[in-house]
Structure formats: structure tokens, C-alpha cells
Design a protein around this motif. Structure first.
Motif, mmCIF file in Angstrom:
data_model
loop_
_atom_site.group_PDB
_atom_site.id
_atom_site.type_symbol
_atom_site.label_atom_id
_atom_site.label_comp_id
_atom_site.label_asym_id
_atom_site.label_seq_id
_atom_site.Cartn_x
_atom_site.Cartn_y
_atom_site.Cartn_z
ATOM 1 N N VAL A 291 -2.263 -5.970 16.140
ATOM 2 C CA VAL A 291 -2.047 -5.127 14.959
ATOM 3 C C VAL A 291 -1.019 -4.048 15.286
ATOM 4 O O VAL A 291 -1.153 -3.333 16.287
ATOM 5 C CB VAL A 291 -3.368 -4.469 14.496
ATOM 6 N N ALA A 292 0.016 -3.934 14.442
ATOM 7 C CA ALA A 292 1.028 -2.878 14.570
ATOM 8 C C ALA A 292 0.884 -1.938 13.376
ATOM 9 O O ALA A 292 0.932 -2.379 12.223
ATOM 10 C CB ALA A 292 2.428 -3.480 14.617
ATOM 11 N N THR A 293 0.723 -0.626 13.657
ATOM 12 C CA THR A 293 0.499 0.367 12.603
ATOM 13 C C THR A 293 1.537 1.478 12.694
ATOM 14 O O THR A 293 1.781 2.023 13.772
ATOM 15 C CB THR A 293 -0.906 0.986 12.727
ATOM 16 N N GLN A 294 2.171 1.794 11.562
ATOM 17 C CA GLN A 294 3.078 2.951 11.446
ATOM 18 C C GLN A 294 2.471 3.892 10.414
ATOM 19 O O GLN A 294 2.664 3.729 9.211
ATOM 20 C CB GLN A 294 4.486 2.480 11.033
ATOM 21 N N GLU A 295 1.721 4.864 10.917
ATOM 22 C CA GLU A 295 0.964 5.739 10.024
ATOM 23 C C GLU A 295 1.879 6.594 9.161
ATOM 24 O O GLU A 295 1.564 6.910 8.013
ATOM 25 C CB GLU A 295 0.028 6.620 10.855
#
Length: 676
Positions: A174-178
Motif C-alpha cells: 500500500v502506497a499512501t500520500q496523505e
């Protein structure tokens, strides 16, 4: 809207009424990232577009009549992030559309399996702003993982994350860019079928692997090995202390035979070696770390094997079992030997080598003998070792003669068809002398054979007397270039015409291949005269005497020919009088004919593009003729022909073409009439 950097994006803006806006005004602005002032992006005013110097921004001219004021931004950059507004100021009431654009969103993770024994999974992601990358199981629980690479290039962050898994599951990277509220993931499924299996021969040493992931120094912790099927204590390491007289819990079976790897403890390696294995050591083993932050378990199955004993009565048959865990050995080799303490007296029992069986010891040779009383029934056994389904294939039984090697036909099975009155051993066709006959030959099941090869032979009792009747090879048949057909079956096609009339000589490929970019030649075979040559259309060059001329020769593939060979020849009816014009052989130029020495050059700078052209300087009438350029050593050798006419002020003599026409005066007249 989320897009990757460098991609194109369409910012939508359309009137719900779909009214024509070709003669109206609209414009696009963007809230600047620093001073929050509006920044002009694009304006359209009654047929006049203006992009404020940004060539990558444009609108959709054909869509204006449908009320579509959308714009496209090509090759987006991080600086394109922000809020965009589409304005229609002169509509009543004025209309405004807002779009939020985020450039640099993380790409979909690339997931790979690096090691299918220790099951190490790797995830690679890039994006800007820098994404947070995690490995999770199917329940959404985060896994222990190690970041092996973090780099930044071309305005994007590149991250590589690895983890090791020990059980069957579906795992997700999972890749997350908040900051831009963007999340993306990729999944992979892992199937781990039970403990790792290790098989060794009795009496040998074996290493049972056990390593932490991620790697962690275990010199100051504890790990334990147990044989789980019978509960025996195999080995214990406790902050440097091992089983000993002071810690006597080790099972008797393993005392003095087990050791670890002291110098590899810092890398998390808790593997052990068991020396001089016995069959009693076979079973399941467990390696455990009870006191680390996240306890880990490793399972190993050990199989210690020795020679298997099979007892049978004398004279009976026996099957010696031998199976691979991985099936499919028809295309490989295996052999059986009867072992002896003296290697020279070992006996070859059986060899399988893709169906060949040479060198078998005499003791094991010979057909199987079956004795029955006269008049009784008998079954002759014949079974494939692969137990393969043979209902849709063919097999034949013959009674073999020891003298001749030939034999009587006993039984035929062909896809359900057997020998019968309708299918005897040999098909007989009777025809009258001089008539045509078709010899039938069909594959079953039906299969396209246009791109394969088949051959007909007239069979003789003497193998050397067989005559070649017909060959089909991917569209090619017997011809002058493939002359192996027996003389008995050769016969040219006869065409009869009146003298003085025109005639068409037929010649067509069965495959109906396009010949426009190839070469073919017609010859009169009784006196070997060349009648016609087609080579992509013969190129004709005409130059004045004393001038320079370039003879073109370029590969269609534009293949680099610097490291290969090509040569030019001036052709002649007599092969022995052909003249060497130019040879390129990695810069070696041997054997050039005297006529061309010092007058021919090539283009070294264009060899890389497949250009083998040459220039002949100070041409003379003697240079006239047909030239051949050949590049023989490339994957698909290519040949080019050029006809060169070197002319003076007038045609004062017949110009002789290389093609052998009988009426040279006619050729001279034709050339003179077109050129004077």
C-alpha cells in the motif's frame, strides 16, 4: 484529480445546456501556491485562444459548439498542482467550475517475489509527494518490512520495500500520500505448502536453515530447535550458553552431533548442522525465537533415506520404484545400475535417454518370454510407463523375423480404426497407363500443413533404391534450386504457340507470397541463357563518361554492418570473368580487380545505418554493366543489382545488356532512340 508527473490531463468544463460557445468568452485561472493570487492559465474570446505562453495548454476546438470549454495540460509537472477555475463571465448568470489537480501521485506498486524458498516479497513505488509504503496481509495487519532503497530523481521519490512471509495468504503493498489524499495498492498471492522439505542420504551431514527477517543480531537472545513429531530437544542457544553437562536437557539422539554458526548470529542466522544423519533423524523440526519483540517460528521437514529393500521370489517380475517430486522426464535422461564395491564391475541395467537405450548389460537384454499351451489364448503386455491416454493415437504390433528384421503385421490401432477389409496393411490403387493418379495422404486429426514439410518417396525393398517423388517445404517444391527430385518424375510443363506470337510462362508460388520486394530469375535451361531478372525492379543508372557515380545499396532493416562483410561485383555471363569491384570485410580490401583499383570508395560514416553504397570515380565506357551488391553474413542475406550505363556524346556502338537476348541490334536501337 490525481495524475502521475509527465502525463497529460484533461480539466473538464462543459455547460449543462450544451450551447454553442464558439463566439463567447471563457477563461481558466489557477490559485497560486505561494501568494494565493489568481494565475491566468488559458483564455478564449470569440474565436481567439490565448495560452499565456504555455504551449502545453490547449482547448478542444471541435467541441466548442457543444458547450465544451475543457482544456488539456500536456507533460504535467509538480508545479501544476493546485485549484483550477473555469469562468464564463458573460453568461447570465455567470458560471464557474472548480477542479483540484494533484500531480505526482504514486504509481501502482510493482510487486515481485525475490525468493520462493524464504518467500521474500519486494514492492517498488515512485511518486511526489513522498509516499508512505507498507506491506499488509489480507486482514490489513502491517508486516515487518525493510526499506532497501530511497532515492529522488526527476522530481519523484523512488522507494523499495521488502518483507518475508511464512504462510499462505494474499499480501498487499500500500502506497499512501496523505497530503493529497491519495492511496493505491497492488496485491500478490503466496501459497506455502507445508514445511520446507530437505532430503539427504543416510550418514551425510545436513544443515537445517533458520534466519530472521528482517536480519537482527541474535547473539544476546535465545533460540530453540525441537523435533516436533516426537518432542525431542535438538539444540538450544541462550545468550551464548548451549546444551552441556550443566544444561543436560538435550535428547540423547542428538548429543555431540549438532552445532550452530557462531559467526553468523549477528545476521540473524540460527541454522544448525546435524552430522552423520540416521533414518531416526527423519521428521519435522521447529526453530523458535521466544523472546524477540515479534516471536517467529520456522518449520523444516527432514527426510533421511537409505537403500530400500525389496524381497521377491526367484523367477518373478519386480518393479524398482524411482519417482521425482517434479513430474515430466520424457525429454531428459535417467539410468539404472547394479552397484558393486568394485566400480569396474558395476552393471548397466537400464538407460532412458529421450527414448534411446544403448549399452545395456547382456544380463538384462532380451525380449520378455511368455509360455502358453497351443490353442490357448495369450495376452502380450505393452503399457506406457507414463500411463498416457492412447485412445487418440496409433500403435502397431508386428511379428519380427530374427533373420531379416522384417515381420508380419499382427495388429493395428489407429484412433479407433483397426485392420479390416476396408483397411488392409497397404492401400492399392489401380490406374490405366498414361492416366493421372492422385495418391491420398491426410493427417488425422486435420492440421494446417502450409508452414511445414512433407515428402513422397517411391519405396524399394532395397533402401538405397528409393526414388524422390515430391517435396513440399513451407511453400518450396523441387525445382532447379532444389534438384533432388528423381528424373523419372521430372517433366516440364509443355506450352505450344505459333511462331511470332506472345506467350506467358506461368510461375506462381503456392503460398501466394508478395514478390514485389524479392528477386526471381528466368533461364532457358537447354543452353543456360538468362531470359529475365526481377530484383525489386532492376535499378538503372546512366552517367556521362568521366563523371563519378554512386551505386546504391542499403539494407531495408537499416542494420549496422560495420562488423560484417559486403562486396560488389561486376557481373558477366561467364562466372570466371566476373570482376571484383569492392569488398568490405572489417576494413580489409583484398582481391580488387585492376580496372577498379584506386577508383572505388564506400561511406564509412553510414555503415551503422546499413548503407553499403559505393562511389566509382572517373567512369569509362568499360564500367558499363550490371553490378551486384551482396551482404552475405547477416541473418537474412540480401542481394541488390544495379545496371550502369556510361555514355559518351553519341551511341557509336551497340550497348550490350548482361541479359542474353539474341538480337543485340534491337537493344542498341531501343537505347539510342530513348537517350539521343
Amino acid at each position: 484529480m490525481n495524475v502521475e508527473g509527465g502525463s497529460d490531463v484533461v480539466l473538464p468544463c462543459s455547460l449543462s445546456t450544451k450551447e454553442n460557445i464558439e463566439f463567447k468568452r471563457f477563461y481558466w485561472t489557477k490559485v497560486a501556491q505561494k501568494d494565493e493570487n489568481l494565475k491566468e492559465v488559458f483564455m478564449y474570446d470569440a474565436g481567439i485562444p490565448y495560452n499565456y505562453g504555455r504551449k502545453e495548454v490547449s482547448h478542444f476546438e471541435d467541441e466548442l459548439k457543444h458547450g465544451n470549454a475543457s482544456i488539456i495540460i500536456r507533460n504535467t509537472k509538480i508545479s501544476d498542482n493546485g485549484t483550477y477555475t473555469c469562468h464564463f463571465p458573460r453568461l447570465q448568470p455567470p458560471q464557474i467550475f472548480n477542479i483540484e489537480l494533484a500531480v505526482g501521485t504514486a504509481s501502482k506498486p510493482s510487486v515481485t517475489t525475490l525468493d520462493q524458498q524464504d518467500w521474500v516479497l519486494q514492492c517498488e513505488v515512485h511518486g511526489n509527494p513522498k509516499p508512505k509504503v507498507e506491506w499488509q496481509d489480507s486482514d490489513g495487519k502491517n508486516l515487518n518490512a525493510t526499506v532497501t532503497q530511497v532515492s529522488e530523481r526527476e522530481g519523484s521519490f523512488y522507494i523499495t520495500l521488502q518483507t518475508a512471509v511464512t504462510k499462505t495468504n494474499t499480501y498487499r503493498c500500500v502506497a499512501t500520500q496523505e497530503g493529497i489524499k491519495h492511496q493505491i495498492y497492488a496485491e500478490t498471492s503466496v501459497h506455502i505448502s507445508g514445511p520446507k522439505l530437505i532430503k539427504v542420504e543416510e550418514g551425510s551431514d545436513v544443515t537445517l536453515p533458520c534466519s530472521l527477517w528482517p536480519k537482527e543480531d541474535i547473539t544476546s537472545t535465545r533460540f530453540v530447535w525441537k523435533k516436533t513429531d516426537d518432542g525431542q530437544k535438538v539444540f538450544q542457544y541462550d545468550k551464548g550458553v548451549l546444551y552441556s553437562d550443566k544444561r543436560p536437557d538435550q535428547s540423547e539422539q542428538f548429543k555431540g552431533r549438532v552445532s550452530h554458526f557462531e559467526d553468523k548470529l549477528e545476521q540473524g542466522n540460527a541454522s544448525i548442522t546435524i552430522r552423520n544423519t540416521t533414518r531416526a533423524d527423519s521428521g519435522e523440526y521447529r526453530c523458535s525465537f521466544p523472546f524477540i519483540q515479534k516471536p517467529q517460528l520456522f518449520h523444516i521437514k527432514l527426510d533421511v533415506v537409505g537403500p530400500e529393500v525389496i524381497k521377491v521370489e526367484e523367477g518373478s517380475d519386480v518393479t524398482l520404484p524411482c519417482y521425482l517430486w517434479a513430474k515430466g522426464i520424457r525429454s531428459t535422461q535417467f539410468n539404472w545400475k547394479k552397484m558393486s564395491q568394485n566400480e569396474e564391475s558395476q552393471m548397466d541395467v537400464f538407460l532412458y535417454n529421450k527414448g534411446e537405450r544403448p549399452d545395456q548389460s547382456e544380463q538384462f537384454k532380451g525380449p520378455k518370454v511368455i509360455k502358453v499351451q497351443e490353442g490357448s489364448d495369450v495376452t502380450l503386455p505393452c503399457s506406457l510407463t507414463t500411463k498416457e491416454d492412447i485412445r487418440l493415437t496409433q500403435f502397431i504390433w508386428q511379428k519380427v523375423s530374427q533373420k531379416t528384421g522384417n515381420g508380419q503385421k499382427v495388429f493395428l490401432y489407429d484412433n479407433g480404426d483397426l485392420y479390416s477389409d476396408e483397411r488392409p496393411g497397404l492401400t492399392v490403387i489401380t490406374v490405366e497407363g498414361g492416366s493421372d493418379v492422385t495418391l491420398p495422404c491426410f493427417l488425422w486429426p486435420k492440421e494446417d500443413i502450409r508452414s511445414t514439410r512433407f515428402m513422397w518417396q517411391k519405396v524399394s525393398q532395397k533402401a538405397d533404391d528409393g526414388q524422390m517423388v515430391f517435396l513440399y517445404d513451407n511453400g518450396d517444391v523441387y525445382s532447379d534450386e532444389r534438384p533432388d527430385q528423381s528424373e523419372q518424375f521430372k517433366e516440364p510443363k509443355l506450352i505450344t504457340v505459333e511462331e511470332g506470337s506472345d506467350v506467358t510462362l506461368p510461375c506462381s508460388l503456392i503460398t501466394k507470397k508478395d514478390l514485389r520486394l524479392t528477386r526471381f530469375v528466368w533461364r532457358k535451361t537447354d543452353d543456360d541463357q538468362m531470359v529475365f531478372l526481377y530484383d525489386k525492379g532492376l535499378t538503372v543508372l546512366k552517367v556521362e563518361e568521366g563523371s563519378d557515380v554512386t551505386l546504391p545499396c542499403s539494407l531495408i532493416t537499416k542494420e549496422d554492418i560495420r562488423s560484417t562483410r559486403f562486396n560488389w561485383k561486376k557481373m558477366s555471363q561467364n562466372d570466371e570473368s566476373q570482376m571484383e569491384v569492392f569488398l568490405y570485410n572489417k576494413d580489409e580490401l583484398p582481391g580488387q580487380s585492376e580496372q577498379f583499383k584506386g577508383r572505388v570508395s564506400h561511406f564509412p560514416d553510414e555503415l551503422e545505418q546499413g548503407n553499403a553504397s559505393i562511389t566509382i570515380t572517373d567512369t569509362t565506357k568499360a564500367d558499363s554493366g550490371v553490378y551486384r551488391c551482396i551482404v552475405p553474413l547477416i541473418q537474412k542475406p540480401q542481394i541488390f543489382y544495379i545496371k550502369l550505363d556510361v555514355v559518351g556524346e553519341y551511341f557509336d556502338e551497340p550497348v550490350k545488356d548482361v541479359l542474353s537476348f539474341k538480337d543485340w541490334s534491337l537493344v542498341s536501337t531501343l537505347l539510342s532512340s530513348c537517350c539521343i
